[in-house]
Design a protein around this motif. Structure first.
Motif, PDB file in Angstrom:
ATOM      1  N   ILE A   3      19.180  60.692  63.608  1.00 40.57           N
ATOM      2  CA  ILE A   3      18.306  61.809  63.969  1.00 40.57           C
ATOM      3  C   ILE A   3      17.299  62.131  62.867  1.00 40.57           C
ATOM      4  CG2 ILE A   3      19.869  63.639  63.187  1.00 40.57           C
ATOM      5  CD1 ILE A   3      18.992  65.116  65.822  1.00 40.57           C
ATOM      6  N   GLN A   4      17.706  62.028  61.615  1.00 38.86           N
ATOM      7  CA  GLN A   4      16.792  62.341  60.513  1.00 38.86           C
ATOM      8  C   GLN A   4      15.609  61.369  60.488  1.00 38.86           C
ATOM      9  OE1 GLN A   4      18.545  62.886  56.669  1.00 38.86           O
ATOM     10  NE2 GLN A   4      16.576  63.073  55.656  1.00 38.86           N
ATOM     11  N   ARG A   5      15.884  60.079  60.668  1.00 39.86           N
ATOM     12  CA  ARG A   5      14.789  59.092  60.661  1.00 39.86           C
ATOM     13  C   ARG A   5      13.873  59.317  61.862  1.00 39.86           C
ATOM     14  NH1 ARG A   5      10.792  57.217  58.308  1.00 39.86           N
ATOM     15  NH2 ARG A   5      10.118  55.162  58.963  1.00 39.86           N
ATOM     16  N   ALA A   6      14.437  59.624  62.999  1.00 37.60           N
ATOM     17  CA  ALA A   6      13.612  59.881  64.189  1.00 37.60           C
ATOM     18  C   ALA A   6      12.693  61.069  63.954  1.00 37.60           C
ATOM     19  CB  ALA A   6      14.505  60.118  65.397  1.00 37.60           C
ATOM     20  N   GLN A   7      13.196  62.120  63.309  1.00 40.18           N
ATOM     21  CA  GLN A   7      12.365  63.287  63.012  1.00 40.18           C
ATOM     22  C   GLN A   7      11.258  62.932  62.029  1.00 40.18           C
ATOM     23  OE1 GLN A   7      15.618  65.821  61.820  1.00 40.18           O
ATOM     24  NE2 GLN A   7      15.476  67.008  63.710  1.00 40.18           N
ATOM     25  N   GLU A   8      11.561  62.075  61.049  1.00 42.58           N
ATOM     26  CA  GLU A   8      10.535  61.638  60.101  1.00 42.58           C
ATOM     27  C   GLU A   8       9.428  60.873  60.819  1.00 42.58           C
ATOM     28  OE1 GLU A   8      12.741  59.302  57.292  1.00 42.58           O
ATOM     29  OE2 GLU A   8      13.594  61.058  56.308  1.00 42.58           O
ATOM     30  N   ILE A   9       9.805  60.031  61.757  1.00 45.29           N
ATOM     31  CA  ILE A   9       8.821  59.250  62.512  1.00 45.29           C
ATOM     32  C   ILE A   9       7.942  60.165  63.353  1.00 45.29           C
ATOM     33  CG2 ILE A   9       8.564  57.572  64.397  1.00 45.29           C
ATOM     34  CD1 ILE A   9      11.037  56.119  63.148  1.00 45.29           C
ATOM     35  N   VAL A  10       8.548  61.138  64.020  1.00 46.33           N
ATOM     36  CA  VAL A  10       7.782  62.074  64.847  1.00 46.33           C
ATOM     37  C   VAL A  10       6.794  62.862  63.981  1.00 46.33           C
ATOM     38  CG1 VAL A  10       7.955  64.171  66.253  1.00 46.33           C
ATOM     39  CG2 VAL A  10       9.504  62.258  66.668  1.00 46.33           C
ATOM     40  N   ALA A  11       7.201  63.257  62.792  1.00 43.61           N
ATOM     41  CA  ALA A  11       6.353  64.061  61.908  1.00 43.61           C
ATOM     42  C   ALA A  11       5.308  63.232  61.161  1.00 43.61           C
ATOM     43  CB  ALA A  11       7.227  64.793  60.891  1.00 43.61           C
ATOM     44  N   SER A  12       5.456  61.926  61.141  1.00 46.18           N
ATOM     45  CA  SER A  12       4.563  61.068  60.379  1.00 46.18           C
ATOM     46  C   SER A  12       3.170  60.995  61.004  1.00 46.18           C
ATOM     47  CB  SER A  12       5.140  59.649  60.298  1.00 46.18           C
ATOM     48  OG  SER A  12       4.212  58.783  59.676  1.00 46.18           O
ATOM     49  N   PRO A  13       2.128  61.071  60.160  1.00 48.57           N
ATOM     50  CA  PRO A  13       0.767  60.911  60.686  1.00 48.57           C
ATOM     51  C   PRO A  13       0.460  59.446  61.024  1.00 48.57           C
ATOM     52  CG  PRO A  13       0.710  61.215  58.321  1.00 48.57           C
ATOM     53  CD  PRO A  13       2.152  61.373  58.745  1.00 48.57           C
ATOM     54  N   GLU A  14       1.272  58.533  60.515  1.00 46.48           N
ATOM     55  CA  GLU A  14       1.072  57.108  60.789  1.00 46.48           C
ATOM     56  C   GLU A  14       1.816  56.699  62.056  1.00 46.48           C
ATOM     57  OE1 GLU A  14       2.188  54.653  57.485  1.00 46.48           O
ATOM     58  OE2 GLU A  14       1.421  56.112  56.058  1.00 46.48           O
ATOM     59  N   MET A  15       1.312  55.665  62.693  1.00 45.70           N
ATOM     60  CA  MET A  15       2.002  55.106  63.853  1.00 45.70           C
ATOM     61  C   MET A  15       3.076  54.144  63.344  1.00 45.70           C
ATOM     62  SD  MET A  15       2.048  55.307  67.024  1.00 45.70           S
ATOM     63  CE  MET A  15       2.667  54.476  68.446  1.00 45.70           C
ATOM     64  N   ILE A  16       4.326  54.453  63.608  1.00 45.14           N
ATOM     65  CA  ILE A  16       5.447  53.620  63.169  1.00 45.14           C
ATOM     66  C   ILE A  16       5.997  52.905  64.397  1.00 45.14           C
ATOM     67  CG2 ILE A  16       7.760  53.661  62.152  1.00 45.14           C
ATOM     68  CD1 ILE A  16       6.759  56.169  60.565  1.00 45.14           C
ATOM     69  N   ASN A  17       6.178  51.593  64.267  1.00 45.86           N
ATOM     70  CA  ASN A  17       6.609  50.783  65.399  1.00 45.86           C
ATOM     71  C   ASN A  17       8.081  51.028  65.708  1.00 45.86           C
ATOM     72  OD1 ASN A  17       6.564  48.937  67.470  1.00 45.86           O
ATOM     73  ND2 ASN A  17       6.623  47.156  66.137  1.00 45.86           N
ATOM     74  N   VAL A  18       8.334  51.609  66.894  1.00 44.73           N
ATOM     75  CA  VAL A  18       9.683  51.882  67.374  1.00 44.73           C
ATOM     76  C   VAL A  18       9.812  51.236  68.737  1.00 44.73           C
ATOM     77  CG1 VAL A  18      11.278  53.713  68.088  1.00 44.73           C
ATOM     78  CG2 VAL A  18       9.796  54.058  66.113  1.00 44.73           C
ATOM     79  N   LEU A  53      19.219  58.654  70.985  1.00 41.18           N
ATOM     80  CA  LEU A  53      18.549  58.207  69.766  1.00 41.18           C
ATOM     81  C   LEU A  53      19.100  56.873  69.276  1.00 41.18           C
ATOM     82  CD1 LEU A  53      18.209  61.502  67.725  1.00 41.18           C
ATOM     83  CD2 LEU A  53      16.362  60.076  68.580  1.00 41.18           C
ATOM     84  N   THR A  54      20.377  56.640  69.513  1.00 39.99           N
ATOM     85  CA  THR A  54      20.990  55.389  69.043  1.00 39.99           C
ATOM     86  C   THR A  54      20.405  54.162  69.737  1.00 39.99           C
ATOM     87  OG1 THR A  54      22.786  55.699  70.639  1.00 39.99           O
ATOM     88  CG2 THR A  54      23.177  56.484  68.391  1.00 39.99           C
ATOM     89  N   SER A  55      19.659  54.355  70.816  1.00 39.38           N
ATOM     90  CA  SER A  55      19.051  53.233  71.535  1.00 39.38           C
ATOM     91  C   SER A  55      17.715  52.802  70.936  1.00 39.38           C
ATOM     92  CB  SER A  55      18.815  53.601  72.999  1.00 39.38           C
ATOM     93  OG  SER A  55      20.039  53.902  73.627  1.00 39.38           O
ATOM     94  N   LEU A  56      17.177  53.611  70.015  1.00 38.99           N
ATOM     95  CA  LEU A  56      15.873  53.296  69.412  1.00 38.99           C
ATOM     96  C   LEU A  56      16.038  52.415  68.193  1.00 38.99           C
ATOM     97  CD1 LEU A  56      14.208  56.813  69.552  1.00 38.99           C
ATOM     98  CD2 LEU A  56      13.695  54.852  70.996  1.00 38.99           C
ATOM     99  N   MET A  57      15.082  51.496  68.022  1.00 38.24           N
ATOM    100  CA  MET A  57      15.079  50.577  66.871  1.00 38.24           C
ATOM    101  C   MET A  57      13.723  50.680  66.180  1.00 38.24           C
ATOM    102  SD  MET A  57      18.033  49.056  66.986  1.00 38.24           S
ATOM    103  CE  MET A  57      17.774  47.747  65.837  1.00 38.24           C
ATOM    104  N   GLU A  58      13.754  50.834  64.860  1.00 36.37           N
ATOM    105  CA  GLU A  58      12.514  50.801  64.093  1.00 36.37           C
ATOM    106  C   GLU A  58      12.225  49.354  63.713  1.00 36.37           C
ATOM    107  OE1 GLU A  58      10.487  52.735  60.099  1.00 36.37           O
ATOM    108  OE2 GLU A  58      12.517  53.309  60.653  1.00 36.37           O
ATOM    109  N   GLN A  59      10.977  48.943  63.891  1.00 33.39           N
ATOM    110  CA  GLN A  59      10.609  47.552  63.629  1.00 33.39           C
ATOM    111  C   GLN A  59      10.000  47.399  62.263  1.00 33.39           C
ATOM    112  OE1 GLN A  59      11.474  45.052  65.903  1.00 33.39           O
ATOM    113  NE2 GLN A  59      12.562  46.835  66.662  1.00 33.39           N
TER     114      GLN A  59
END
Length: 59
Positions: A3-18, A53-59
């Protein structure tokens, strides 16, 4: 994904590949209580869905 990483991705101004099931997605919202995420495929924003959330993968 935790959950913490997902929140970081949502808050990030950059597009992170998920990905979800191999498809690149955008995380629109996170429900901390249920540990679910509202997502949609990058090429189909009208196909929003709730997934664990456990179904998401960061690339």
């Amino acid at each position: 994904m935790d959950i913490q990483r997902a929140q970081e991705i949502v808050a990030s101004p950059e597009m992170i590949n998920v990905t979800y099931n191999g498809v690149s997605v955008y995380i629109q919202n996170i429900d901390e209580k249920s540990e679910m995420a509202s997502i949609y495929p990058l090429d189909e924003p009208n196909k929003e869905q709730e997934i664990p959330l456990t179904s998401l993968m960061e690339q």
